[in-house]
Write an enzyme that holds these catalytic residues in place. Structure first.
Site, PDB file in Angstrom:
ATOM      1  N   TYR A 113       2.996 -13.521  -2.358  1.00 24.58           N
ATOM      2  CA  TYR A 113       2.100 -12.614  -3.074  1.00 24.58           C
ATOM      3  C   TYR A 113       2.290 -12.603  -4.590  1.00 24.58           C
ATOM      4  O   TYR A 113       1.573 -11.891  -5.284  1.00 24.58           O
ATOM      5  CB  TYR A 113       2.264 -11.189  -2.517  1.00 24.58           C
ATOM      6  CG  TYR A 113       1.988 -11.113  -1.026  1.00 24.58           C
ATOM      7  CD1 TYR A 113       0.737 -11.451  -0.514  1.00 24.58           C
ATOM      8  CD2 TYR A 113       2.982 -10.731  -0.137  1.00 24.58           C
ATOM      9  CE1 TYR A 113       0.490 -11.411   0.850  1.00 24.58           C
ATOM     10  CE2 TYR A 113       2.740 -10.674   1.236  1.00 24.58           C
ATOM     11  CZ  TYR A 113       1.493 -11.018   1.721  1.00 24.58           C
ATOM     12  OH  TYR A 113       1.243 -10.979   3.070  1.00 24.58           O
ATOM     13  N   ASN A 160      -9.053  -4.969   0.308  1.00 26.71           N
ATOM     14  CA  ASN A 160      -7.928  -5.730   0.845  1.00 26.71           C
ATOM     15  C   ASN A 160      -7.263  -4.820   1.874  1.00 26.71           C
ATOM     16  O   ASN A 160      -6.428  -3.983   1.535  1.00 26.71           O
ATOM     17  CB  ASN A 160      -6.928  -6.137  -0.243  1.00 26.71           C
ATOM     18  CG  ASN A 160      -5.835  -7.046   0.302  1.00 26.71           C
ATOM     19  OD1 ASN A 160      -5.728  -7.239   1.521  1.00 26.71           O
ATOM     20  ND2 ASN A 160      -5.019  -7.600  -0.576  1.00 26.71           N
ATOM     21  N   ASP A 216     -15.086  -0.338  12.393  1.00 30.16           N
ATOM     22  CA  ASP A 216     -16.123   0.619  12.800  1.00 30.16           C
ATOM     23  C   ASP A 216     -16.537   1.511  11.630  1.00 30.16           C
ATOM     24  O   ASP A 216     -17.725   1.843  11.485  1.00 30.16           O
ATOM     25  CB  ASP A 216     -15.612   1.490  13.956  1.00 30.16           C
ATOM     26  CG  ASP A 216     -15.554   0.732  15.278  1.00 30.16           C
ATOM     27  OD1 ASP A 216     -16.117  -0.385  15.363  1.00 30.16           O
ATOM     28  OD2 ASP A 216     -14.957   1.256  16.239  1.00 30.16           O
ATOM     29  N   HIS A 233      -8.066 -11.282  -0.306  1.00 30.15           N
ATOM     30  CA  HIS A 233      -6.646 -11.434  -0.001  1.00 30.15           C
ATOM     31  C   HIS A 233      -5.984 -12.208  -1.126  1.00 30.15           C
ATOM     32  O   HIS A 233      -6.562 -13.166  -1.648  1.00 30.15           O
ATOM     33  CB  HIS A 233      -6.441 -12.201   1.314  1.00 30.15           C
ATOM     34  CG  HIS A 233      -7.072 -11.505   2.477  1.00 30.15           C
ATOM     35  ND1 HIS A 233      -6.526 -10.387   3.057  1.00 30.15           N
ATOM     36  CD2 HIS A 233      -8.238 -11.746   3.130  1.00 30.15           C
ATOM     37  CE1 HIS A 233      -7.323  -9.972   4.033  1.00 30.15           C
ATOM     38  NE2 HIS A 233      -8.365 -10.776   4.094  1.00 30.15           N
ATOM     39  N   LEU A 234      -4.793 -11.789  -1.465  1.00 32.99           N
ATOM     40  CA  LEU A 234      -4.023 -12.508  -2.484  1.00 32.99           C
ATOM     41  C   LEU A 234      -3.660 -13.903  -1.981  1.00 32.99           C
ATOM     42  O   LEU A 234      -3.796 -14.897  -2.692  1.00 32.99           O
ATOM     43  CB  LEU A 234      -2.731 -11.737  -2.799  1.00 32.99           C
ATOM     44  CG  LEU A 234      -2.936 -10.355  -3.424  1.00 32.99           C
ATOM     45  CD1 LEU A 234      -1.817  -9.422  -3.024  1.00 32.99           C
ATOM     46  CD2 LEU A 234      -3.043 -10.477  -4.915  1.00 32.99           C
ATOM     47  N   SER A 235      -3.166 -13.953  -0.742  1.00 36.70           N
ATOM     48  CA  SER A 235      -2.710 -15.219  -0.174  1.00 36.70           C
ATOM     49  C   SER A 235      -3.850 -15.905   0.576  1.00 36.70           C
ATOM     50  O   SER A 235      -4.850 -15.256   0.933  1.00 36.70           O
ATOM     51  CB  SER A 235      -1.541 -14.957   0.788  1.00 36.70           C
ATOM     52  OG  SER A 235      -1.968 -14.149   1.877  1.00 36.70           O
ATOM     53  N   ARG A 276      -3.219 -14.410  11.233  1.00 37.91           N
ATOM     54  CA  ARG A 276      -3.898 -14.021   9.989  1.00 37.91           C
ATOM     55  C   ARG A 276      -5.234 -14.735   9.803  1.00 37.91           C
ATOM     56  O   ARG A 276      -5.966 -14.468   8.853  1.00 37.91           O
ATOM     57  CB  ARG A 276      -3.007 -14.298   8.778  1.00 37.91           C
ATOM     58  CG  ARG A 276      -1.747 -13.474   8.746  1.00 37.91           C
ATOM     59  CD  ARG A 276      -0.972 -13.707   7.455  1.00 37.91           C
ATOM     60  NE  ARG A 276       0.436 -13.418   7.654  1.00 37.91           N
ATOM     61  CZ  ARG A 276       0.994 -12.202   7.577  1.00 37.91           C
ATOM     62  NH1 ARG A 276       0.257 -11.171   7.257  1.00 37.91           N
ATOM     63  NH2 ARG A 276       2.268 -12.026   7.796  1.00 37.91           N
TER      64      ARG A 276
HETATM   65  C1  DQA Z   1      -2.957  -9.903   2.573  1.00 34.68           C
HETATM   66  C2  DQA Z   1      -2.828 -10.880   3.750  1.00 34.68           C
HETATM   67  C3  DQA Z   1      -2.502 -10.149   5.033  1.00 34.68           C
HETATM   68  O1  DQA Z   1      -2.382 -11.057   6.113  1.00 34.68           O
HETATM   69  C4  DQA Z   1      -1.189  -9.399   4.895  1.00 34.68           C
HETATM   70  O2  DQA Z   1      -0.931  -8.645   6.055  1.00 34.68           O
HETATM   71  C5  DQA Z   1      -1.142  -8.542   3.682  1.00 34.68           C
HETATM   72  C6  DQA Z   1      -1.725  -9.034   2.433  1.00 34.68           C
HETATM   73  C7  DQA Z   1      -3.166 -10.631   1.242  1.00 34.68           C
HETATM   74  O3  DQA Z   1      -3.628  -9.993   0.298  1.00 34.68           O
HETATM   75  O4  DQA Z   1      -2.839 -11.828   1.129  1.00 34.68           O
HETATM   76  O5  DQA Z   1      -0.538  -7.471   3.688  1.00 34.68           O
HETATM   77  O6  DQA Z   1      -4.096  -9.088   2.804  1.00 34.68           O
END
Ligand code: DQA
Length: 145
Positions: free
Chosen positions: A22, A73, A86, A99-101, A110
């Site tokens: 991250y 996010n 929902d 998502h950051l990653s 994921r």
């Molecule tokens: C995340 C990716 C998710 O899989 C993880 O649980 C996170 C961060 C991201 O921003 O990369 O907490 O949402």
């Protein structure tokens, strides 16, 4: 244009949390970056974070009349939360999932998002810039363009 940014669990630990995944920017630093861009685009920004599923759902319920769009996010809840999905379906607020990653380059659990199909689109893998790209995407998809 009013945009709410909603951050899910563990994102308050950014900076020290798994920096290899991250990065080292704190959530406050990501917020500052996004606020500069929001000012530049004339966007009124609300920034929120919660570690609690119910609080995230309450925040989504509050969006109609308060925000035109959502940058979301949902962190770990992305992959598990029928209830957040929902809530998004109920309020029908346009949103971009960020998502950051690059979640698709990580564990298989994921790869699935329970909300992505409701989103305008998904941006993942650019670190804090995912938020900037998401903000620009929401701004570019506003109704009056
Ligand atoms: C995340 C990716 C998710 O899989 C993880 O649980 C996170 C961060 C991201 O921003 O990369 O907490 O949402």
């Amino acid at each position: 244009m009013r945009i709410t940014v909603l951050n899910g669990p563990n994102l308050n630990l950014l900076g020290t949390r798994e920096p290899d995944q991250y990065g080292t920017a704190t959530l406050a630093e990501v917020e500052s970056l996004v606020r500069v861009e929001a000012d530049h685009l004339g966007i009124e920004l609300e920034w929120r974070q919660s570690n609690h599923e119910g609080a995230l759902i309450d925040a989504i319920h509050e969006l109609p009349g308060r925000a035109d769009a959502l940058l979301l996010n949902a962190a770990g809840y992305t992959h598990t939360s029928v209830a957040i999905r929902d809530a998004l379906a109920a309020v029908r607020i346009p949103f971009v999932e960020v998502h950051l990653s690059n979640v698709f380059a990580r564990e298989e659990f994921r790869h699935r998002s329970l909300m992505a199909d409701l989103a305008i689109g998904v941006i993942a893998g650019f670190g804090p810039r995912s938020y900037l790209l998401g903000l620009r995407a929401l701004h570019a998809s506003r109704a009056d363009v």
